[in-house]
Design an enzyme around this catalytic site. Structure first.
Site, PDB file in Angstrom:
ATOM      1  N   LYS A 112      21.503  30.495 -42.980  1.00  0.00           N
ATOM      2  CA  LYS A 112      21.954  30.755 -44.345  1.00  0.00           C
ATOM      3  C   LYS A 112      22.648  32.112 -44.468  1.00  0.00           C
ATOM      4  O   LYS A 112      23.441  32.327 -45.377  1.00  0.00           O
ATOM      5  CB  LYS A 112      20.769  30.694 -45.306  1.00  0.00           C
ATOM      6  CG  LYS A 112      19.964  29.385 -45.215  1.00  0.00           C
ATOM      7  CD  LYS A 112      20.156  28.514 -46.390  1.00  0.00           C
ATOM      8  CE  LYS A 112      19.393  27.201 -46.460  1.00  0.00           C
ATOM      9  NZ  LYS A 112      18.616  26.677 -45.364  1.00  0.00           N
TER      10      LYS A 112
HETATM   11  C1  LIG Z   1      18.404  25.303 -45.083  1.00  0.00           C
HETATM   12  C2  LIG Z   1      17.921  24.988 -43.727  1.00  0.00           C
HETATM   13  C3  LIG Z   1      18.161  23.740 -43.113  1.00  0.00           C
HETATM   14  C4  LIG Z   1      18.869  22.609 -43.834  1.00  0.00           C
HETATM   15  O1  LIG Z   1      20.205  22.907 -44.105  1.00  0.00           O
HETATM   16  P1  LIG Z   1      21.030  22.024 -45.164  1.00  0.00           P
HETATM   17  O2  LIG Z   1      22.344  22.701 -45.285  1.00  0.00           O
HETATM   18  O3  LIG Z   1      20.230  22.072 -46.430  1.00  0.00           O
HETATM   19  O4  LIG Z   1      21.115  20.657 -44.616  1.00  0.00           O
HETATM   20  C5  LIG Z   1      17.732  23.545 -41.805  1.00  0.00           C
HETATM   21  N1  LIG Z   1      17.069  24.514 -41.138  1.00  0.00           N
HETATM   22  C6  LIG Z   1      16.816  25.721 -41.696  1.00  0.00           C
HETATM   23  C7  LIG Z   1      16.075  26.726 -40.892  1.00  0.00           C
HETATM   24  C8  LIG Z   1      17.233  26.002 -42.995  1.00  0.00           C
HETATM   25  O5  LIG Z   1      16.973  27.201 -43.537  1.00  0.00           O
END
Ligand SMILES: *Cc1c(COP(=O)(O)O)cnc(C)c1O
Length: 463
Positions: A112
């Site tokens: 993120k």
């Molecule tokens: C947010 C997240 C996901 C999922 O990502 P999306 O874009 O919501 O599909 C997977 N793994 C981790 C560690 C995350 O923080």
């Protein structure tokens, strides 16, 4: 470059307006009116470039006149300067034809950071230019909130409030939200679960008085600018393995469908992705949709990969929009059906298009833990549980064909309990954040009550 809503009823906006708006006013999600194609020679030229330079070339066509190349370049440089690896998104080899794309070298150890760091810089430029201030309010099950607090902390024209479910995030996640000391960021521990946090945020956006008074803005994963930032690493990974001269495959641990949708955009731009695989934990609404043709919600089950414990996968609406031939009216109808009846049947033509575009698989809790053990035994690497879901599903794809790249979405030290339970080994934090457990925490406990939360926000925002 303009953006349109997946439900067809909202005004068309430029990039900057799309970024600041988040959700479209008709309830839909913004997508580019047309995805710009990247010529083959320009794709080939990305191989080996610094990540920042590749990011500039991939994202620029989407920004139109909203940001100058110089502004975008500065935003990118500031966004990724704090990453703990010079490649930003390095590839590590797991097996002869299987690679791991490590997306966890940012300041909060999850992918993120790639998007949140960049949009914080772009918000800052846009707000300084217009003299506006905004208040960002978000709900988190852990990773989005820590990334937002880290990215927006200390910026001039933004206050950030993150609601997280008290007692239901990992200690590392909590400390990443509560230890930054910038005055404009606020971690709020809500007495309730993640759905309660999300419901309060939605309620705030629907109270137009409050919304206008504080200048509410959203940075959750439906924000188009976040998707765009994630398109970049599909290009850097693929070109470093020989694209466009040879195709690649990707497997993506998926919850809200944001990260994998970025892969879909990369492919639409011309990157030769032979197969794009959705990997889910037992909360497998997306896998079931592709298997059965019915998109139906069930309850959420808590797992060791909590960032994928999602029942309504928001960004799926964007893929559906494309699969339906970009028919906004049809999307709006299906979304109404989802809300009213908890599910809908994907029309036949759209289902075929989705199956053409995406493969899928799922991993149970036991399979996820077993994959952490297996990968460690074979390579010495410790996977976080989300990444392990991806690696397990990737292994089940047909052998041969193009090299497989699995996205590693978080650092194992962000979920140390699950990794230790599987392997007996407790992954340590990278040295640059090894004092996380010594820093003082700052957190405000709030009741699950809209009035109280709104009053707190109004009292705390900078005027
Ligand atoms: C947010 C997240 C996901 C999922 O990502 P999306 O874009 O919501 O599909 C997977 N793994 C981790 C560690 C995350 O923080």
């Amino acid at each position: 470059m303009n953006y349109i809503s997946t439900r067809g009823q909202a005004p068309r906006l430029n990039f900057e307006e799309t970024m600041l708006a988040g959700l479209a006013r008709d309830g839909g999600l913004y997508v580019p009116e047309a995805v710009p194609a990247m010529p083959r020679d320009e794709i080939a030229a990305l191989a080996g470039l610094p990540y920042e330079e590749a990011a500039l070339r991939v994202m620029r066509p989407f920004l139109g006149e909203s940001f100058s190349p110089a502004e975008l370049g500065e935003a990118i440089a500031a966004a990724y300067a704090g990453f703990g690896h010079p490649a930003r998104a390095p590839l590590v080899q797991l097996a002869p034809d299987h690679f791991l794309l490590e997306l966890f070298h940012g300041p909060t150890l999850a992918f993120k950071d790639f998007a949140m760091q960049l949009i914080a810089q772009l918000f800052e430029i846009a707000l300084a230019r217009s003299g506006r201030r905004v208040t960002i309010v978000g709900a988190t099950s852990g990773d989005t909130g820590s990334a937002a607090i880290e990215a927006f902390g200390g910026l001039d024209n933004v206050d950030v409030f993150i609601l997280f479910p008290e007692g239901r995030v990992s200690e590392v996640q909590r400390r990443q939200m509560t230890t930054p000391d910038a005055a404009n960021v606020h971690a709020l521990a809500l007495d309730g679960d993640f759905d309660a946090c999300q419901a309060q945020v939605k309620a705030m956006f629907n109270e137009f008085d409050f919304r206008d008074r504080v200048g509410l803005a959203g940075v959750n994963s439906i924000n188009w600018a976040r998707v765009l930032a994630q398109v970049v690493y599909y290009f850097t990974a693929a070109t470093n393995l020989g694209a466009p001269h040879r195709p690649v495959r990707f497997t993506v641990p998926t919850g809200n469908f944001g990260d994998i949708y970025a892969g879909h955009v990369a492919r639409a731009m011309g990157l030769p992705i032979e197969r794009l695989v959705i990997a889910t934990n037992v909360n497998d609404i997306l896998h079931r949709t592709l298997e059965t043709g019915r998109h139906a919600t069930t309850g959420v089950t808590a797992t060791i990969s909590p960032s994928m414990d999602i029942q309504v996968s928001s960004n799926f609406e964007r893929a559906l929009f494309d699969a339906l031939g970009r028919d906004g009216r049809a999307v709006a109808q299906l979304m109404d059906e989802l809300r009213a009846e908890g599910g809908f049947a994907v029309p036949q033509g759209a289902l075929e298009a989705l199956r053409e575009g995406f493969a899928s698989g799922r991993a149970s809790e036991e399979e996820t833990a077993a994959e952490i053990v297996r990968t460690h035994a074979e390579t010495g690497l410790l996977l976080c549980p989300h990444s392990a879901v991806g690696v397990k599903v990737a292994r089940e794809q047909p052998a041969g064909g193009a090299p497989m790249i699995t996205l590693a979405t978080a650092h194992p030290a962000k979920f140390p309990d699950a990794v230790e339970a599987a392997t007996g080994l407790r992954p340590g934090l990278p040295p640059r954040m090894s004092d996380l457990f010594d820093r003082p925490e700052r957190v405000t406990c709030v009741p699950n009550e809209l009035g109280a939360i709104e009053a707190l926000i109004e009292e705390r925002i900078t005027r």
